[in-house]
Design a protein around this motif. Structure first.
Motif, PDB file in Angstrom:
ATOM      1  N   VAL A  59       0.848  -1.190   0.000  1.00 16.43           N
ATOM      2  CA  VAL A  59       0.000   0.000   0.000  1.00 16.43           C
ATOM      3  C   VAL A  59       0.885   1.243   0.000  1.00 16.43           C
ATOM      4  O   VAL A  59       1.709   1.424   0.888  1.00 16.43           O
ATOM      5  CB  VAL A  59      -0.919   0.013   1.242  1.00 16.43           C
ATOM      6  N   LYS A  60       0.702   2.112  -1.001  1.00 11.40           N
ATOM      7  CA  LYS A  60       1.467   3.361  -1.073  1.00 11.40           C
ATOM      8  C   LYS A  60       0.475   4.514  -1.022  1.00 11.40           C
ATOM      9  O   LYS A  60      -0.481   4.551  -1.806  1.00 11.40           O
ATOM     10  CB  LYS A  60       2.266   3.435  -2.372  1.00 11.40           C
ATOM     11  N   ILE A  61       0.758   5.436  -0.123  1.00 13.55           N
ATOM     12  CA  ILE A  61      -0.208   6.514   0.119  1.00 13.55           C
ATOM     13  C   ILE A  61       0.163   7.781  -0.639  1.00 13.55           C
ATOM     14  O   ILE A  61       1.326   8.182  -0.671  1.00 13.55           O
ATOM     15  CB  ILE A  61      -0.284   6.806   1.626  1.00 13.55           C
ATOM     16  N   ILE A  62      -0.841   8.408  -1.243  1.00 10.95           N
ATOM     17  CA  ILE A  62      -0.658   9.732  -1.838  1.00 10.95           C
ATOM     18  C   ILE A  62      -1.542  10.702  -1.054  1.00 10.95           C
ATOM     19  O   ILE A  62      -2.737  10.452  -0.871  1.00 10.95           O
ATOM     20  CB  ILE A  62      -1.041   9.745  -3.336  1.00 10.95           C
ATOM     21  N   ARG A  63      -0.927  11.777  -0.596  1.00  9.07           N
ATOM     22  CA  ARG A  63      -1.667  12.742   0.223  1.00  9.07           C
ATOM     23  C   ARG A  63      -2.388  13.751  -0.667  1.00  9.07           C
ATOM     24  O   ARG A  63      -1.776  14.356  -1.540  1.00  9.07           O
ATOM     25  CB  ARG A  63      -0.691  13.477   1.151  1.00  9.07           C
ATOM     26  N   VAL A 103      -7.104   0.434  -6.090  1.00 10.77           N
ATOM     27  CA  VAL A 103      -7.022   1.843  -5.699  1.00 10.77           C
ATOM     28  C   VAL A 103      -8.065   2.098  -4.628  1.00 10.77           C
ATOM     29  O   VAL A 103      -9.230   1.715  -4.786  1.00 10.77           O
ATOM     30  CB  VAL A 103      -7.274   2.788  -6.896  1.00 10.77           C
ATOM     31  N   ILE A 104      -7.637   2.728  -3.551  1.00  9.20           N
ATOM     32  CA  ILE A 104      -8.569   3.030  -2.470  1.00  9.20           C
ATOM     33  C   ILE A 104      -8.513   4.526  -2.180  1.00  9.20           C
ATOM     34  O   ILE A 104      -7.442   5.131  -2.217  1.00  9.20           O
ATOM     35  CB  ILE A 104      -8.258   2.165  -1.219  1.00  9.20           C
ATOM     36  N   ILE A 105      -9.683   5.100  -1.948  1.00  4.47           N
ATOM     37  CA  ILE A 105      -9.767   6.520  -1.603  1.00  4.47           C
ATOM     38  C   ILE A 105     -10.305   6.594  -0.186  1.00  4.47           C
ATOM     39  O   ILE A 105     -11.351   6.012   0.120  1.00  4.47           O
ATOM     40  CB  ILE A 105     -10.712   7.264  -2.559  1.00  4.47           C
ATOM     41  N   ALA A 106      -9.575   7.275   0.674  1.00 10.46           N
ATOM     42  CA  ALA A 106     -10.018   7.359   2.065  1.00 10.46           C
ATOM     43  C   ALA A 106     -10.211   8.822   2.443  1.00 10.46           C
ATOM     44  O   ALA A 106      -9.365   9.666   2.165  1.00 10.46           O
ATOM     45  CB  ALA A 106      -8.998   6.688   2.986  1.00 10.46           C
ATOM     46  N   GLY A 107     -11.355   9.102   3.039  1.00 13.22           N
ATOM     47  CA  GLY A 107     -11.673  10.475   3.429  1.00 13.22           C
ATOM     48  C   GLY A 107     -12.295  10.531   4.809  1.00 13.22           C
ATOM     49  O   GLY A 107     -12.439   9.514   5.484  1.00 13.22           O
ATOM     50  N   CYS A 108     -12.663  11.738   5.209  1.00 11.15           N
ATOM     51  CA  CYS A 108     -13.302  11.924   6.510  1.00 11.15           C
ATOM     52  C   CYS A 108     -14.702  11.311   6.471  1.00 11.15           C
ATOM     53  O   CYS A 108     -15.304  11.222   5.419  1.00 11.15           O
ATOM     54  CB  CYS A 108     -13.457  13.403   6.848  1.00 11.15           C
ATOM     55  N   HIS A 109     -15.218  10.973   7.617  1.00 11.00           N
ATOM     56  CA  HIS A 109     -16.579  10.428   7.684  1.00 11.00           C
ATOM     57  C   HIS A 109     -17.595  11.455   7.177  1.00 11.00           C
ATOM     58  O   HIS A 109     -17.385  12.656   7.340  1.00 11.00           O
ATOM     59  CB  HIS A 109     -16.923  10.065   9.127  1.00 11.00           C
ATOM     60  N   PRO A 110     -18.684  10.980   6.596  1.00  3.32           N
ATOM     61  CA  PRO A 110     -19.721  11.920   6.151  1.00  3.32           C
ATOM     62  C   PRO A 110     -20.115  12.840   7.307  1.00  3.32           C
ATOM     63  O   PRO A 110     -20.310  12.377   8.427  1.00  3.32           O
ATOM     64  CB  PRO A 110     -20.889  11.008   5.763  1.00  3.32           C
ATOM     65  N   ARG A 132     -15.191  -4.864  -9.363  1.00  2.00           N
ATOM     66  CA  ARG A 132     -15.698  -3.860  -8.444  1.00  2.00           C
ATOM     67  C   ARG A 132     -14.843  -3.792  -7.166  1.00  2.00           C
ATOM     68  O   ARG A 132     -14.646  -2.732  -6.589  1.00  2.00           O
ATOM     69  CB  ARG A 132     -17.148  -4.233  -8.113  1.00  2.00           C
ATOM     70  N   GLU A 133     -14.286  -4.922  -6.739  1.00  2.00           N
ATOM     71  CA  GLU A 133     -13.522  -4.948  -5.486  1.00  2.00           C
ATOM     72  C   GLU A 133     -12.157  -4.275  -5.591  1.00  2.00           C
ATOM     73  O   GLU A 133     -11.476  -4.087  -4.602  1.00  2.00           O
ATOM     74  CB  GLU A 133     -13.291  -6.390  -5.014  1.00  2.00           C
ATOM     75  N   ARG A 134     -11.760  -3.940  -6.820  1.00  2.00           N
ATOM     76  CA  ARG A 134     -10.433  -3.316  -6.960  1.00  2.00           C
ATOM     77  C   ARG A 134     -10.442  -1.838  -6.597  1.00  2.00           C
ATOM     78  O   ARG A 134      -9.397  -1.200  -6.512  1.00  2.00           O
ATOM     79  CB  ARG A 134      -9.944  -3.450  -8.399  1.00  2.00           C
ATOM     80  N   THR A 135     -11.644  -1.282  -6.439  1.00  2.00           N
ATOM     81  CA  THR A 135     -11.742   0.127  -6.086  1.00  2.00           C
ATOM     82  C   THR A 135     -12.602   0.240  -4.838  1.00  2.00           C
ATOM     83  O   THR A 135     -13.514  -0.563  -4.639  1.00  2.00           O
ATOM     84  CB  THR A 135     -12.426   0.923  -7.212  1.00  2.00           C
ATOM     85  N   ARG A 136     -12.298   1.218  -4.036  1.00  2.00           N
ATOM     86  CA  ARG A 136     -13.052   1.319  -2.797  1.00  2.00           C
ATOM     87  C   ARG A 136     -12.961   2.736  -2.248  1.00  2.00           C
ATOM     88  O   ARG A 136     -11.961   3.412  -2.430  1.00  2.00           O
ATOM     89  CB  ARG A 136     -12.449   0.349  -1.771  1.00  2.00           C
ATOM     90  N   VAL A 137     -14.038   3.169  -1.600  1.00  2.00           N
ATOM     91  CA  VAL A 137     -14.009   4.431  -0.853  1.00  2.00           C
ATOM     92  C   VAL A 137     -14.242   4.077   0.608  1.00  2.00           C
ATOM     93  O   VAL A 137     -15.128   3.284   0.924  1.00  2.00           O
ATOM     94  CB  VAL A 137     -15.112   5.406  -1.326  1.00  2.00           C
ATOM     95  N   GLU A 138     -13.421   4.611   1.503  1.00  2.00           N
ATOM     96  CA  GLU A 138     -13.588   4.334   2.933  1.00  2.00           C
ATOM     97  C   GLU A 138     -13.541   5.643   3.712  1.00  2.00           C
ATOM     98  O   GLU A 138     -12.810   6.556   3.335  1.00  2.00           O
ATOM     99  CB  GLU A 138     -12.451   3.433   3.441  1.00  2.00           C
ATOM    100  N   PHE A 190      -7.736   2.147   9.977  1.00  2.00           N
ATOM    101  CA  PHE A 190      -6.901   2.324   8.802  1.00  2.00           C
ATOM    102  C   PHE A 190      -6.151   1.042   8.491  1.00  2.00           C
ATOM    103  O   PHE A 190      -6.167   0.523   7.383  1.00  2.00           O
ATOM    104  CB  PHE A 190      -5.910   3.485   8.997  1.00  2.00           C
ATOM    105  N   SER A 191      -5.489   0.540   9.523  1.00  2.00           N
ATOM    106  CA  SER A 191      -4.683  -0.657   9.318  1.00  2.00           C
ATOM    107  C   SER A 191      -5.556  -1.854   8.926  1.00  2.00           C
ATOM    108  O   SER A 191      -5.239  -2.604   7.989  1.00  2.00           O
ATOM    109  CB  SER A 191      -3.870  -0.895  10.590  1.00  2.00           C
ATOM    110  N   ALA A 192      -6.694  -2.004   9.604  1.00  2.00           N
ATOM    111  CA  ALA A 192      -7.570  -3.138   9.296  1.00  2.00           C
ATOM    112  C   ALA A 192      -8.080  -3.042   7.858  1.00  2.00           C
ATOM    113  O   ALA A 192      -8.106  -4.039   7.118  1.00  2.00           O
ATOM    114  CB  ALA A 192      -8.749  -3.171  10.277  1.00  2.00           C
ATOM    115  N   THR A 193      -8.471  -1.823   7.449  1.00  2.00           N
ATOM    116  CA  THR A 193      -8.984  -1.632   6.098  1.00  2.00           C
ATOM    117  C   THR A 193      -7.925  -1.991   5.058  1.00  2.00           C
ATOM    118  O   THR A 193      -8.203  -2.677   4.069  1.00  2.00           O
ATOM    119  CB  THR A 193      -9.411  -0.155   5.906  1.00  2.00           C
ATOM    120  N   MET A 194      -6.685  -1.530   5.301  1.00  2.00           N
ATOM    121  CA  MET A 194      -5.631  -1.775   4.325  1.00  2.00           C
ATOM    122  C   MET A 194      -5.269  -3.263   4.269  1.00  2.00           C
ATOM    123  O   MET A 194      -5.020  -3.809   3.193  1.00  2.00           O
ATOM    124  CB  MET A 194      -4.390  -0.933   4.637  1.00  2.00           C
ATOM    125  N   ASN A 195      -5.256  -3.905   5.412  1.00  2.00           N
ATOM    126  CA  ASN A 195      -4.984  -5.343   5.424  1.00  2.00           C
ATOM    127  C   ASN A 195      -6.029  -6.093   4.623  1.00  2.00           C
ATOM    128  O   ASN A 195      -5.725  -6.957   3.800  1.00  2.00           O
ATOM    129  CB  ASN A 195      -4.993  -5.866   6.868  1.00  2.00           C
TER     130      ASN A 195
END
Ligand SMILES: Cc1cc2nc3c(=O)[nH]c(=O)nc-3n(C[C@H](O)[C@H](O)[C@H](O)COP(=O)(O)OP(=O)(O)OC[C@H]3O[C@@H](n4cnc5c(N)ncnc54)[C@H](O)[C@@H]3O)c2cc1C
Ligand code: SF4
Ligand code: SF4
Lengths: 661, 148
Positions: free
Chosen positions: B41-45, B68-75, B105-111, B121-126
């Motif tokens: 997992v490589k993070i881009i800020r 590819v995963i996109i992670a943002g603040c909670h709604p 579909r599983e290759r992309t995700r928003v969390e 974070f760690s659990a999601t990435m694992n």
């Protein structure tokens, strides 16, 4: 072409333990633009920073990549270092090889390989960096405090004391907040009014403080140093200039059905009322829902009896627009509704009351003039049961998961005050734990037990049932492991407290964030406890989390200090990472303005030179002082005109490429 | 690019776009709490999840990313109030288009991962890395790769 220096930090063994720092430095030496690489034990130390400054000068670097801890930690440090050596501070990129690499990977090869890739991504980005300069903006030297409880009052007094103008917007007819409803206060048992009302008077008397009571914040725009706020002044139907505060009108009013909010509904008030004797301003308000004249056109008794001619049924809502440099939220709390706690019978039994109601029943200015009488029949209660943690520390979903923090102490206070005034009254307290961490707090609680003989029972109450005019309290004593049955005359529930519900709306207007319990969140839980994450917005009092008065006042003064620090500046430097639209690509479609949460985008007619063709076009123009740099507009723009400085599309693409190479 | 060496165990290439205020801070917290997840997992800020242009994701897939995963603040918690809502809407559209292109579909995700959720974070990435490993290499867009 850039001349890039790469500085790999060991962070002692924090990074060097799992990442081969020398290998990282040598692996990136051949990357485009890189002319210098090195590694050092602690890059952030004076030695490390000196090394960076020297390298910038000696090798004529145009930008640096520091491979170290998170940019959230030291990006600002290294920007300053670069600046000291004559570089633009935005020609710095950080590769986070500690938090997001060495600390989570155990295998050194794997860690090193990832660190190299992260460094390469930072280099790729830096190759596209441009020097950025932050704009400057002015500071309006006036503060707004939302909420006029003890928190808001203290914050305003301190700001005024430093010589700045401050307005308090309070939604109820008077300032004072919950503290005005309290009788005596722990841990000293001095009367709340005696310490609060002088502060209320000071706030009203200060020529720097302006009170907008019976008013609410309608809209907030702008940004730190330059907020524009719309304040809605609800009509009082009483002219404050003319009113002498005699109160004759409140006596004459024939409409008497409204529950008295100040007395927690224990008695009624008129349609025209002053919440309490020391209210500030001491001017009545007419409740339009209750006023016979406003509803039917008849009555007008108050008007006829007012010798000052102050009653004015024609008053209308007023919108005031003002500018502020800083805003403080001090919106306080309320006790939770007890509808989910049917087992205690609060809804259908008058003699089951909340602690705040008890405050009113004990208060000399309250509905019983301070004589403790049962609400049902006006008799003296002889046996009283207190139940703590009603809805606090409740993970069942009925209440709140957090500790309300003040209930253990005020219950000890209530128990002690009752035993002191009515020594023949038996007082029992059911508790889960007694939590008294505070100066002189445990001593206070022990006095209740040891000197005043309050019967503390560790355990829960299962049910409060009515039986022949008594309240049968069934609970368990966890220490003796026995069932307890008490026939009580009065049951007092220490209801959990929750943020005032209006805080959600306030948070949205201020773009401040709230946590899952609706408390406003601080910018950092330990290091920035009185600032909100939004620049220029500060937090004071219980709106940020449960606290007692001493803590509230401490936080209120801390928030004031932060406001004073901000207002004392003449100019603020902004964030240069803002959006910018390319005038040749923009077609003026307005899509970007629709998504901007700050209204930072306007459209202007501008003459552009499109490859020799001169013409006037309607194009997007970003107000750099208002733009917060989220980037929403950049993705919306269908023509690819909008970009975000510091995080340009090309820069991020370059990072993607470097990682996926 | 990942070389499909049969002797070597497949290591997926995962790009994670993390918003500066919540998820990137959540990743930092995972780090300071030593909660590991695969180095794949490589993070881009990015300042906000709404800064993530669908093009970035297409580019990543084109360049050989397996997930590819996109992670943002909670709604409701977005630092910019509404950015994550934009991200959510845009990604819903993009993901269904990717699905149509044959990218699972599983290759992309928003969390949504807050600054306090290092463990999440760690659990999601694992979990994401495991899913991607199971799916194997993603060659769908790579074939379209254009030489510069
Ligand atoms: C039963 C009980 C007993 C207590 N006893 C003690 C004690 O003995 N000692 C002690 O130290 N503490 C005690 N406390 C705690 C004390 O009440 C609080 O610490 C204190 O009142 C917090 O002050 P505040 O200004 O933060 O909030 P508040 O007192 O709630 O004031 C908030 C003010 O903001 C106004 N407001 C809210 N929303 C808006 C809006 N949207 N716009 C404009 N205005 C708004 C409200 O009308 C209110 O005037 C007790 C609490 C309870 C419930
Ligand atoms: S970057 Fe965000 S704040 Fe700035 S103009 Fe674009 S949408 Fe508005
Ligand atoms: S969305 Fe793009 S093209 Fe449309 S007005 Fe904004 S910047 Fe111009």
């Amino acid at each position: 072409m850039q001349r890039i220096g790469v500085f790999v930090c060991w962070c002692g063994s924090n990074i060097a333990g799992t990442v081969d720092v020398e290998k990282v430095a040598s692996s990136v030496a051949g990357e485009p633009g890189v002319v210098f690489t090195t590694n050092y034990q602690y890059m952030c130390s004076e030695g490390g920073q000196g090394m960076i400054r020297r390298a910038i000068k000696e090798h004529g670097l145009t930008g640096i990549v520091v491979c170290s801890c998170s940019p959230r930690m030291h990006e600002a440090t290294f920007r300053k270092t670069a600046q000291a050596a004559g570089l633009n501070p935005y020609m710095v990129e950080i590769a986070n090889i500690r938090e997001q690499c060495s600390w989570i990977h155990k295998d050194k090869d794997e860690g090193t390989e990832k660190a190299v890739i992260l460094a390469k991504a930072a280099i790729a980005k830096l190759n596209l960096n441009k020097p950025l300069t932050a704009g400057e903006s002015n500071v309006t030297k006036r503060a707004l405090v939302i909420g006029g409880g003890i928190a808001g009052i203290q914050t305003a007094l301190d700001i005024a004391d430093a010589g700045y103008e401050v307005d308090i917007v309070e939604k109820s007819p008077t300032i004072g907040g919950r503290m005005a409803q309290l009788d005596k206060t722990f841990p000293t048992l001095d009367c709340a009014a005696c310490i609060l009302t002088p502060k209320m008077v000071d706030a009203a008397a200060s020529d720097k403080i302006n009170l907008y009571t019976y008013s609410e914040v309608e809209a907030v725009s702008g940004f730190v140093g330059n907020f524009k706020v719309k304040i809605k002044k609800k009509p009082r139907y009483v002219n404050s200039e003319l009113c002498s505060g005699c109160g004759v009108c409140t006596e004459k009013c024939p409409s008497r059905k409204a529950p008295n909010e100040f007395n927690m509904g224990l008695n009624n008030r008129g349609a025209i009322y002053i919440p309490f004797a020391q209210a500030i301003p001491n001017v009545p308000v007419i409740d339009p829902e209750q006023c016979i004249k406003l509803k039917t056109g008849k009555c007008g008794l108050c008007e006829k009896n007012c010798t000052a001619k102050a009653i004015d049924f024609t008053q209308k809502e007023e919108i005031i627009e003002r500018e502020y440099g800083a805003i403080v939220a001090a919106t306080g709390y309320r006790p939770i509704s007890l509808e989910n706690f049917d087992e205690f019978g609060y809804a259908h039994n008058k003699d089951v009351i909340t602690s705040l109601e008890l405050e009113r029943l004990m208060n000399a200015a309250g509905p019983t003039k301070g004589v403790l009488l049962r609400p049902s029949d006006g008799e003296h209660p002889h046996e009283i049961v207190f139940i703590q943690c009603v809805g606090s520390r409740d993970t069942s979903g009925c209440g709140k998961p957090y500790c309300s923090k003040i209930c253990c102490m005020y219950t000890a206070k209530h128990a002690m005050m009752i035993r002191d005034k009515y020594p023949d009254t038996k007082v029992h307290v059911f508790y889960i734990d007694v939590r008294t961490p505070g100066k002189n707090f445990d001593e206070f609680y022990r006095r209740a037990v040891e000197e005043y003989g309050v019967d503390y029972i560790k355990g829960m109450v299962g049910k409060v049932a009515e039986k022949d005019g008594k309240l049968l309290v069934q609970g368990s004593d966890l220490i003796s492991n026995e069932q307890v049955h008490i026939e009580a005359d009065l049951v007092v529930l220490a209801a959990a407290i929750e943020p005032d519900p209006s805080v959600r709306n306030i948070a949205t207007m201020l773009t401040a964030s709230i946590d899952t319990n609706n408390f406003l969140t601080e910018a950092h839980p330990k290091l920035r406890p009185v600032e909100s994450p939004t620049a220029g917005v500060f937090l004071s009092g219980v709106c940020q989390g449960p606290k007692d008065i001493p803590e509230t006042v401490a936080q209120a003064s801390a928030a004031a200090a932060k406001v004073i620090g901000l207002l004392s500046k003449d100019k603020l430097t902004g964030n240069p990472c803002v959006a910018h639209s390319d005038e040749l690509l923009c077609n003026g479609c307005s899509q970007c303005a629709c998504v901007c949460p700050y209204g930072a985008i306007d459209y202007i007619d501008k003459e552009v030179n499109d490859h020799g063709k001169r013409e006037v076009r309607r194009i997007a123009s970003v107000n750099e002082a208002v733009c917060q740099g989220c980037g929403a507009c950049t993705v919306t723009c269908p023509s690819g005109a909008m970009d975000l400085k510091g995080f340009t599309t090309r820069q991020i693409m370059a990072e993607v490429d470097a990682i996926c190479r | 690019m990942q070389v499909n060496d049969t002797n070597k165990e497949f290591r997926p290439l995962i790009v994670a776009f993390c918003c500066n205020w919540c998820s990137y801070a959540g990743a930092d917290l995972a780090g300071s709490s030593r909660l590991s997840y695969p180095a794949d997992v490589k993070i881009i800020r990015v300042p906000c999840s709404c800064r993530v242009n669908p093009m970035f994701i297409l580019r990543a897939f084109q360049r050989g990313a397996d997930g590819v995963i996109i992670a943002g603040c909670h709604p409701g918690d977005c630092h910019y109030t509404s950015g994550n809502y934009f991200a959510r809407r845009r990604m819903t559209l993009l993901f269904s288009m990717l699905d149509y292109l044959g990218i699972e579909r599983e290759r992309t995700r928003v969390e949504w991962i807050s600054a306090a959720e290092g463990a999440k974070f760690s659990a999601t990435m694992n979990e994401f890395a495991e899913t991607i490993s199971r799916l194997g290499e993603n060659r769908r867009l790579e074939d379209l790769r254009c030489k510069e």
